[in-house]
Design a protein around this motif. Structure first.
Motif, mmCIF file in Angstrom:
data_model
loop_
_atom_site.group_PDB
_atom_site.id
_atom_site.type_symbol
_atom_site.label_atom_id
_atom_site.label_comp_id
_atom_site.label_asym_id
_atom_site.label_seq_id
_atom_site.Cartn_x
_atom_site.Cartn_y
_atom_site.Cartn_z
ATOM 1 N N GLY A 190 -49.272 -34.897 -126.862
ATOM 2 C CA GLY A 190 -48.446 -35.041 -125.675
ATOM 3 C C GLY A 190 -47.775 -36.393 -125.545
ATOM 4 O O GLY A 190 -47.284 -36.750 -124.462
ATOM 5 N N LEU A 191 -47.716 -37.151 -126.628
ATOM 6 C CA LEU A 191 -46.996 -38.422 -126.632
ATOM 7 C C LEU A 191 -45.503 -38.160 -126.849
ATOM 8 O O LEU A 191 -45.129 -37.216 -127.549
ATOM 9 C CB LEU A 191 -47.537 -39.336 -127.733
ATOM 10 C CG LEU A 191 -48.972 -39.828 -127.536
ATOM 11 C CD1 LEU A 191 -49.494 -40.481 -128.810
ATOM 12 C CD2 LEU A 191 -49.054 -40.801 -126.367
ATOM 13 N N PRO A 192 -44.634 -38.981 -126.291
ATOM 14 C CA PRO A 192 -43.203 -38.655 -126.299
ATOM 15 C C PRO A 192 -42.456 -38.985 -127.585
ATOM 16 O O PRO A 192 -41.317 -38.548 -127.742
ATOM 17 C CB PRO A 192 -42.653 -39.494 -125.138
ATOM 18 C CG PRO A 192 -43.576 -40.666 -125.054
ATOM 19 C CD PRO A 192 -44.941 -40.132 -125.413
ATOM 20 N N ILE A 194 -45.406 -56.120 -134.942
ATOM 21 C CA ILE A 194 -45.191 -54.870 -135.664
ATOM 22 C C ILE A 194 -45.523 -53.710 -134.736
ATOM 23 O O ILE A 194 -46.525 -53.732 -134.026
ATOM 24 C CB ILE A 194 -46.039 -54.803 -136.951
ATOM 25 C CG1 ILE A 194 -45.567 -55.883 -137.927
ATOM 26 C CG2 ILE A 194 -45.938 -53.423 -137.597
ATOM 27 C CD1 ILE A 194 -46.309 -55.909 -139.237
ATOM 28 N N ARG A 195 -44.678 -52.691 -134.755
ATOM 29 C CA ARG A 195 -44.865 -51.491 -133.943
ATOM 30 C C ARG A 195 -45.131 -50.303 -134.850
ATOM 31 O O ARG A 195 -44.586 -50.197 -135.949
ATOM 32 C CB ARG A 195 -43.606 -51.206 -133.106
ATOM 33 C CG ARG A 195 -43.264 -52.313 -132.121
ATOM 34 C CD ARG A 195 -44.234 -52.302 -130.952
ATOM 35 N NE ARG A 195 -43.882 -53.290 -129.952
ATOM 36 C CZ ARG A 195 -44.405 -54.511 -129.872
ATOM 37 N NH1 ARG A 195 -45.326 -54.888 -130.760
ATOM 38 N NH2 ARG A 195 -44.040 -55.343 -128.922
ATOM 39 N N ARG A 196 -45.980 -49.379 -134.363
ATOM 40 C CA ARG A 196 -46.231 -48.129 -135.073
ATOM 41 C C ARG A 196 -45.975 -47.005 -134.091
ATOM 42 O O ARG A 196 -46.797 -46.706 -133.223
ATOM 43 C CB ARG A 196 -47.686 -48.096 -135.577
ATOM 44 C CG ARG A 196 -47.969 -47.017 -136.650
ATOM 45 C CD ARG A 196 -48.268 -45.672 -136.032
ATOM 46 N NE ARG A 196 -48.972 -44.794 -136.949
ATOM 47 C CZ ARG A 196 -48.419 -43.835 -137.684
ATOM 48 N NH1 ARG A 196 -47.123 -43.607 -137.589
ATOM 49 N NH2 ARG A 196 -49.152 -43.087 -138.485
ATOM 50 N N GLY A 197 -44.781 -46.385 -134.190
ATOM 51 C CA GLY A 197 -44.388 -45.380 -133.212
ATOM 52 C C GLY A 197 -44.840 -43.981 -133.537
ATOM 53 O O GLY A 197 -45.084 -43.177 -132.644
ATOM 54 N N GLY A 198 -44.915 -43.635 -134.826
ATOM 55 C CA GLY A 198 -45.399 -42.319 -135.208
ATOM 56 C C GLY A 198 -44.338 -41.332 -135.639
ATOM 57 O O GLY A 198 -44.667 -40.219 -136.024
ATOM 58 N N SER A 199 -43.059 -41.725 -135.591
ATOM 59 C CA SER A 199 -41.970 -40.881 -136.072
ATOM 60 C C SER A 199 -41.038 -41.752 -136.902
ATOM 61 O O SER A 199 -40.356 -42.627 -136.365
ATOM 62 C CB SER A 199 -41.194 -40.240 -134.912
ATOM 63 O OG SER A 199 -39.965 -39.684 -135.370
#
Length: 266
Positions: A99-101, A185-190
């Motif tokens: 349910g993460l955007p 550093i960011r880890r967004g997932g897409s």
């Protein structure tokens, strides 16, 4: 390739992504579960991945029946037109499952191995990104450009991690060395959204090992058309070993450092 054909491919990609995005946004069941796994028990496929890919491939077959298709969830047809669609029905499936955007629909059209059109729809952001080769990059129809080049130590980077334990351990070692040298550093997932965030100036750079063609085809074109430099290991295009996208002036230093750190192997 004629401008008419380019615009036709873009129109088809935009409509397919919009339809799939609406299905995924509005049709997500409250009890969504895992339908199967891929490379490991935590690399999941949901019933909605499968439904969205069916919707996209059926639509493409209706509108462009002679084209080939390569889809993440198994769709593969050779076609006879010389055009092939590269489709990721949900890029960021684990985000979607929880349910993460940060998930997206990624659709690219290529010819003779060259990506001509890329569309990434991010319904929960209410944003759709697109690019046509040589025509610039756009978000919701408005032209976008990468950020000005920062000093390396002030760069904000995006990345992602594999689902295989050995590869993740190697990626963590690269991250451990890289993190103190940059702003954060960011880890967004897409991966597709990360590449579009480089295009829109929300990230200065992005790198990842282990991407598949459907993960990067659309987003890489969008980033490049927004002014980013893209590639893999030095002298090679973005591929499964390594994908790098960054603003000019940062790309070269980041690519060289990732090569030195062995970010292209486990």
């Amino acid at each position: 390739m004629s401008e008419q054909l380019e615009q036709e491919l873009l129109s088809v990609a935009l409509e397919a992504a919009e339809r799939a995005g609406a299905l995924l946004r509005d049709g997500r069941p409250a009890d969504l579960g895992v339908a199967s796994t891929k490379t490991s028990p935590i690399d999941v496929v949901t019933e909605m991945d499968l439904a969205a890919e069916r919707l996209i491939t059926d639509f493409l077959a209706e509108r462009r029946p002679d084209d080939g298709v390569l889809g993440e969830e198994g769709a593969s047809t050779p076609g006879s037109s010389g055009v092939r669609w590269v489709v990721d029905p949900i890029d960021g499936t684990v985000n979607y499952l929880y349910g993460l955007p940060s998930w997206s629909v990624s659709i690219a059209a290529e010819r003779d191995g060259v990506t001509l059109v890329g569309v990434v729809a991010a319904p929960m952001r209410r944003e759709t990104y697109h690019a046509v080769l040589g025509g610039g990059a756009h978000r919701n129809g408005e032209r976008v450009r990468v950020r000005p080049t920062p000093p390396f130590e002030q760069a904000l980077l995006g990345t992602g991690f594999a689902y295989l334990a050995r590869r993740r351990a190697a990626q963590a070692e690269v991250l451990r060395t890289l993190l103190p040298r940059v702003r954060d550093i960011r880890r967004g997932g897409s991966a597709a959204i990360d590449l579009c965030d480089v295009a829109c100036g929300r990230l200065d750079a992005y790198y990842e090992r282990g991407l598949n063609p459907w993960d990067l085809a659309a987003g890489e074109l969008i980033a490049r058309e927004a002014g980013a430099l893209t590639g893999g290991r030095p002298g090679r295009p973005a591929d499964g070993d390594l994908t790098v996208a960054a603003v000019p002036g940062l790309f070269e230093e980041l690519q060289a450092l990732l090569e030195e750190l062995g970010a292209w192997h486990d």
